[in-house]
Design an enzyme around this catalytic site. Structure first.
Site, PDB file in Angstrom:
ATOM      1  N   CYS A  78      43.206  33.363  47.969  1.00 55.50           N
ATOM      2  CA  CYS A  78      42.717  33.536  49.340  1.00 55.50           C
ATOM      3  C   CYS A  78      41.675  32.479  49.711  1.00 55.50           C
ATOM      4  O   CYS A  78      42.043  31.323  49.937  1.00 55.50           O
ATOM      5  CB  CYS A  78      42.223  34.965  49.539  1.00 55.50           C
ATOM      6  SG  CYS A  78      42.204  35.439  51.271  1.00 55.50           S
ATOM      7  N   ARG A 107      43.228  29.083  58.276  1.00 55.62           N
ATOM      8  CA  ARG A 107      42.340  30.199  57.926  1.00 55.62           C
ATOM      9  C   ARG A 107      42.619  31.394  58.834  1.00 55.62           C
ATOM     10  O   ARG A 107      42.946  31.227  60.000  1.00 55.62           O
ATOM     11  CB  ARG A 107      40.869  29.805  58.103  1.00 55.62           C
ATOM     12  CG  ARG A 107      40.342  28.887  57.037  1.00 55.62           C
ATOM     13  CD  ARG A 107      38.872  28.553  57.277  1.00 55.62           C
ATOM     14  NE  ARG A 107      37.996  29.701  57.106  1.00 55.62           N
ATOM     15  CZ  ARG A 107      37.089  30.081  57.992  1.00 55.62           C
ATOM     16  NH1 ARG A 107      36.922  29.430  59.111  1.00 55.62           N
ATOM     17  NH2 ARG A 107      36.323  31.116  57.743  1.00 55.62           N
ATOM     18  N   ILE A 136      43.892  39.937  52.804  1.00 52.18           N
ATOM     19  CA  ILE A 136      42.653  40.313  53.506  1.00 52.18           C
ATOM     20  C   ILE A 136      42.139  39.085  54.261  1.00 52.18           C
ATOM     21  O   ILE A 136      41.675  38.121  53.640  1.00 52.18           O
ATOM     22  CB  ILE A 136      41.575  40.801  52.513  1.00 52.18           C
ATOM     23  CG1 ILE A 136      42.103  41.966  51.665  1.00 52.18           C
ATOM     24  CG2 ILE A 136      40.306  41.209  53.258  1.00 52.18           C
ATOM     25  CD1 ILE A 136      41.212  42.319  50.478  1.00 52.18           C
ATOM     26  N   HIS A 177      45.585  38.564  47.000  1.00 47.46           N
ATOM     27  CA  HIS A 177      44.589  38.887  45.970  1.00 47.46           C
ATOM     28  C   HIS A 177      45.205  39.677  44.820  1.00 47.46           C
ATOM     29  O   HIS A 177      45.041  40.907  44.779  1.00 47.46           O
ATOM     30  CB  HIS A 177      43.487  39.766  46.576  1.00 47.46           C
ATOM     31  CG  HIS A 177      42.628  39.107  47.593  1.00 47.46           C
ATOM     32  ND1 HIS A 177      41.485  38.424  47.281  1.00 47.46           N
ATOM     33  CD2 HIS A 177      42.747  39.054  48.933  1.00 47.46           C
ATOM     34  CE1 HIS A 177      40.929  37.975  48.384  1.00 47.46           C
ATOM     35  NE2 HIS A 177      41.673  38.331  49.397  1.00 47.46           N
ATOM     36  N   GLU A 179      44.107  40.003  42.019  1.00 49.23           N
ATOM     37  CA  GLU A 179      43.011  40.574  41.222  1.00 49.23           C
ATOM     38  C   GLU A 179      42.663  41.991  41.672  1.00 49.23           C
ATOM     39  O   GLU A 179      41.878  42.672  41.027  1.00 49.23           O
ATOM     40  CB  GLU A 179      41.775  39.652  41.274  1.00 49.23           C
ATOM     41  CG  GLU A 179      41.040  39.571  42.611  1.00 49.23           C
ATOM     42  CD  GLU A 179      41.647  38.586  43.609  1.00 49.23           C
ATOM     43  OE1 GLU A 179      42.810  38.171  43.417  1.00 49.23           O
ATOM     44  OE2 GLU A 179      40.963  38.249  44.595  1.00 49.23           O
TER      45      GLU A 179
HETATM   46  N1  GLN Z   1      38.966  34.333  55.639  1.00 49.79           N
HETATM   47  C1  GLN Z   1      38.314  33.958  54.414  1.00 49.79           C
HETATM   48  C2  GLN Z   1      37.917  32.488  54.394  1.00 49.79           C
HETATM   49  O1  GLN Z   1      38.112  31.776  55.305  1.00 49.79           O
HETATM   50  C3  GLN Z   1      39.166  34.268  53.204  1.00 49.79           C
HETATM   51  C4  GLN Z   1      39.320  35.754  53.005  1.00 49.79           C
HETATM   52  C5  GLN Z   1      39.507  36.205  51.608  1.00 49.79           C
HETATM   53  O2  GLN Z   1      39.273  35.479  50.626  1.00 49.79           O
HETATM   54  N2  GLN Z   1      39.871  37.454  51.478  1.00 49.79           N
HETATM   55  O3  GLN Z   1      37.412  32.056  53.414  1.00 49.79           O
END
Ligand code: GLN
Length: 202
Positions: A78, A107, A136, A177, A179
Site C-alpha cells: 500500500c 494514490r 485501505i 495489505h 499483513e
Molecule cells: N493512502 C495512503 C498513502 O498515500 C496509503 C494507505 C495505506 O497504506 N493503507 O500513503
C-alpha cells in the site's frame, strides 16, 4: 537472511508478525546503521507522505533509495507500493518516493466512499486462488514499464483493470495489505521467490 521492516510509521508490527509466522527473524529498522546491515526490506502500509518525510528527518532517505537501486530485495504494501513507485499521481506537493519500480501509481485511487474493501484475488505465483485482499485508501497502478510483471489486477471505478500486485526483479509491491489477513502467502512469496532470486544473482 536479515529482513528489516522500516519502522518510521505504519503497520510495522503486523509485518513483523507475518514474517515471524513464516519462520523468518525480522528486525525493525530506522537508523542508517540498521538499514545498512539488512539483506531485505519491507516498507509497511501507512501514509506514504509521512514515511518519506520521516525518512528524510532520520537521514536515511538516500540510503534506502540507493540500497533499492543496488538490488536490495524489497516489498512494499500500500503506502509501501507508493514509496517504491517511480511516478505518483495525486501526490501531495513535493512528495518524494524511493523509487526503483517502473510504475505510475495513483494514490487513494479507489475513491473516498469505498476507502476500505475486501476482494478475492487471483495472484500469479500464489496458489491456490483466491487470496483475500484488504484495500485501505489504496493506490492502483496506472501504467507499468516493460520490466514489470503484473501479478494481480482488479477493476477500478473507471471500468478498467488496474494492477494491484507487481514485481520487477527484486522489488515486489501490492496495493493491498496481506499483513492484516493472517494469510501469509505474499510474505512467503517475497521470502522464497524474490529474496532467493536476489541471492542467486549475487
Ligand atoms: N493512502 C495512503 C498513502 O498515500 C496509503 C494507505 C495505506 O497504506 N493503507 O500513503
Amino acid at each position: 537472511m536479515k529482513v528489516g521492516v522500516l519502522a518510521l510509521q505504519g503497520d510495522v508490527r503486523e509485518h513483523v508478525l507475518a514474517l515471524q509466522e513464516c519462520g523468518a527473524d525480522p528486525v525493525i529498522v530506522r537508523r542508517s546503521a540498521e538499514i545498512a546491515a539488512i539483506d531485505a526490506l519491507i516498507l509497511p502500509g501507512g501514509e506514504s507522505t509521512t514515511i518519506a518525510l520521516l525518512a528524510q528527518v532520520f537521514d536515511v532517505f538516500e540510503l534506502i533509495r540507493d540500497r533499492i537501486r543496488d538490488g536490495l530485495p524489497v516489498y512494499g504494501s500500500c503506502a509501501g507500493m507508493i514509496l517504491l513507485a517511480d511516478r505518483v499521481l495525486d501526490a501531495v506537493d513535493g512528495q518524494r518516493t524511493f523509487g526503483g519500480l517502473d510504475i505510475t501509481v495513483r494514490r487513494n485511487a479507489f475513491g473516498r466512499q469505498v476507502d476500505s474493501f475486501e476482494s478475492d484475488l487471483s495472484v500469479k505465483g500464489v496458489t491456490p486462488a483466491p487470496l483475500k485482499a484488504v484495500f485501505i485508501r489504496a493506490p492502483w497502478v496506472e501504467q507499468v514499464g516493460q520490466g514489470v510483471e503484473v501479478l494481480a489486477s482488479i477493476q477500478g471505478s473507471d471500468g478498467r483493470e488496474h494492477p494491484v500486485a507487481v514485481r520487477q526483479g527484486t522489488i515486489l509491491a501490492t496495493s493491498f495489505h496481506p499483513e492484516l489477513t493472517g494469510d501469509h502467502r505474499i510474505h512467503r512469496y517475497f521470502l522464497e521467490q524474490v529474496c532467493r532470486s536476489a541471492t542467486r544473482i549475487k
